[in-house]
Each structure stands twice: as structure tokens, then as C-alpha cells.
Design a protein around this motif. Structure first.
Motif, mmCIF file in Angstrom:
data_model
loop_
_atom_site.group_PDB
_atom_site.id
_atom_site.type_symbol
_atom_site.label_atom_id
_atom_site.label_comp_id
_atom_site.label_asym_id
_atom_site.label_seq_id
_atom_site.Cartn_x
_atom_site.Cartn_y
_atom_site.Cartn_z
ATOM 1 N N MET A 3 30.679 33.199 65.869
ATOM 2 C CA MET A 3 29.971 34.292 65.188
ATOM 3 C C MET A 3 30.638 34.617 63.850
ATOM 4 O O MET A 3 29.951 34.850 62.850
ATOM 5 N N ILE A 4 31.953 34.620 63.842
ATOM 6 C CA ILE A 4 32.674 34.887 62.589
ATOM 7 C C ILE A 4 32.356 33.791 61.569
ATOM 8 O O ILE A 4 32.077 34.074 60.400
ATOM 9 N N HIS A 5 32.372 32.549 62.010
ATOM 10 C CA HIS A 5 32.060 31.432 61.103
ATOM 11 C C HIS A 5 30.621 31.504 60.599
ATOM 12 O O HIS A 5 30.364 31.325 59.410
ATOM 13 N N TYR A 6 29.688 31.747 61.511
ATOM 14 C CA TYR A 6 28.289 31.860 61.087
ATOM 15 C C TYR A 6 28.119 33.013 60.105
ATOM 16 O O TYR A 6 27.363 32.914 59.144
ATOM 17 N N ARG A 7 28.825 34.115 60.351
ATOM 18 C CA ARG A 7 28.700 35.272 59.472
ATOM 19 C C ARG A 7 29.155 34.952 58.049
ATOM 20 O O ARG A 7 28.557 35.415 57.076
ATOM 21 N N GLU A 8 30.193 34.153 57.908
ATOM 22 C CA GLU A 8 30.669 33.774 56.574
ATOM 23 C C GLU A 8 29.589 32.995 55.818
ATOM 24 O O GLU A 8 29.297 33.288 54.659
ATOM 25 N N LEU A 9 29.001 31.986 56.470
ATOM 26 C CA LEU A 9 27.946 31.216 55.815
ATOM 27 C C LEU A 9 26.724 32.088 55.574
ATOM 28 O O LEU A 9 26.106 32.027 54.506
ATOM 29 N N PHE A 10 26.361 32.907 56.549
ATOM 30 C CA PHE A 10 25.204 33.792 56.420
ATOM 31 C C PHE A 10 25.343 34.684 55.190
ATOM 32 O O PHE A 10 24.425 34.788 54.375
ATOM 33 N N ALA A 11 26.504 35.323 55.041
ATOM 34 C CA ALA A 11 26.731 36.194 53.883
ATOM 35 C C ALA A 11 26.664 35.394 52.586
ATOM 36 O O ALA A 11 26.111 35.861 51.588
#
Length: 187
Positions: A164-172
Motif C-alpha cells: 500500500m505504501i508503494h502503491y501510494r507513492e506511484l499513485f501520488a
């Protein structure tokens, strides 16, 4: 000095100038690729088997990327997607596997709405993203790998939290809102 000697000197000077120009161009191109692709440059060198092969691959990615119709999201789309992301993060506590799968789906949807082709497979998505989102590409790789392990039932809750942390970085990064702070836990 004979005419032959003058011609030899001129040819020698031309060769030195051409070689020097090529070396300067090659160094400039390498620096530009390293700056644009960041850690992806080093990864490409390792996987391609050499610097020249990697640079050819990265240059090909740039040419493909230039043909894509990548666009920014509208403020309304950004707000809507941000709301969806918040809802996914909230579901993480009760259903972490489902939240990670939804995060993967949402990231893919944002990519598609921005103009990235998403039907060509994960490897091509990585190559396309590497041109404009090299700084968060490692996050995408890690998140996707954890997501695949989760689908097989092989990921711990901590692994899923990291995804989730990794996805959040790309998402942002895809939304253009910048980094969310890599070490903050999912909300």
C-alpha cells in the motif's frame, strides 16, 4: 612541408575533432539518460548486459513515450481519484488483501486515464512509466510483486502494508500531487 604532409595533418585533426565530438555527445546522452531515468538507468544496465544495450533500450522507451498521448488529470478527476484512494486505505484494516488488489486496479485506471496503454502487460507498463515516473518505478515494481504474492496467499499483513505504501507513492506521482511520505502508514 609537402602537400601530402599537410593533408595528413588535416585528416588527423579532423579525426581528433570527430572522435572528441562523438565522446562528448555520448557522455552528454548518458548523463541525460541517467538524470531522466534515475535508478532505472542502473537497473537497465544490469539487466541489458551492458551500458550501450541499456541506453538503446532506454532511448527506445523515450521514442515510444513520445508517441503516447499522456495528459494531466483534471482537478475533478484528481479529487475523485483521491477520494477512491482514501476509501481503499480505510478498507485496508478490515481487508488488506482486497485493499491491495483495489490499489493495483486504481493505479492501473489512473494510468489508463492519463493515456498510458494498460492492456500491453505489466512489463510494457513499467517501460512506459519509466520515462515519466522513474523515481516511483521501484515502488510500482515492489507493490506489484507483493500483490502477485498476495493473490497466491503468500504475503503477510506487513507485506501488504508495504504494498500500500508503494502503491501510494506511484499513485501520488501519477496524480501529480507529489510524494505522500514513504514512511507514513496507510490510513
Amino acid at each position: 612541408m609537402t602537400t601530402g604532409a599537410v593533408i595528413a595533418i588535416i585528416i588527423g585533426v579532423l579525426i581528433v575533432v570527430l572522435v572528441g565530438g562523438y565522446v562528448a555527445w555520448d557522455m552528454s546522452r548518458r548523463r541525460r539518460l541517467q538524470q531522466r531515468f534515475g535508478p532505472e538507468y542502473d537497473r537497465a544496465v544490469k539487466t541489458a548486459g551492458g551500458r550501450r544495450e541499456a541506453e538503446a533500450e532506454l532511448s527506445a522507451r523515450e521514442r515510444r513515450f513520445e508517441k503516447l498521448d499522456i495528459r494531466d488529470l483534471s482537478p475533478e478527476e484528481t479529487t475523485r481519484y483521491s477520494g477512491e484512494w482514501t476509501a481503499i486505505q480505510e478498507r485496508f484494516v478490515d481487508a488488506p488483501e482486497q485493499a491491495v488488489a483495489e490499489a493495483d486496479r486504481l493505479v492501473t485506471q489512473v494510468m489508463a486515464d492519463r493515456g498510458y496503454p494498460t492492456d500491453s502487460g505489466h512489463r510494457q507498463r513499467i517501460a512506459d512509466l519509466s520515462v515519466g515516473h522513474a523515481k516511483t518505478l521501484g515502488d510500482y515494481r515492489a507493490a506489484h510483486e507483493i500483490s502477485e504474492r498476495s493473490a497466491k496467499g503468500e504475503a503477510s499483513t506487513e507485506d501488504l502494508r508495504q504494498a500500500m505504501i508503494h502503491y501510494r507513492e506511484l499513485f501520488a506521482d501519477l496524480l501529480g500531487t507529489g510524494s505522500t511520505g514513504r514512511h507514513a502508514p496507510p490510513r
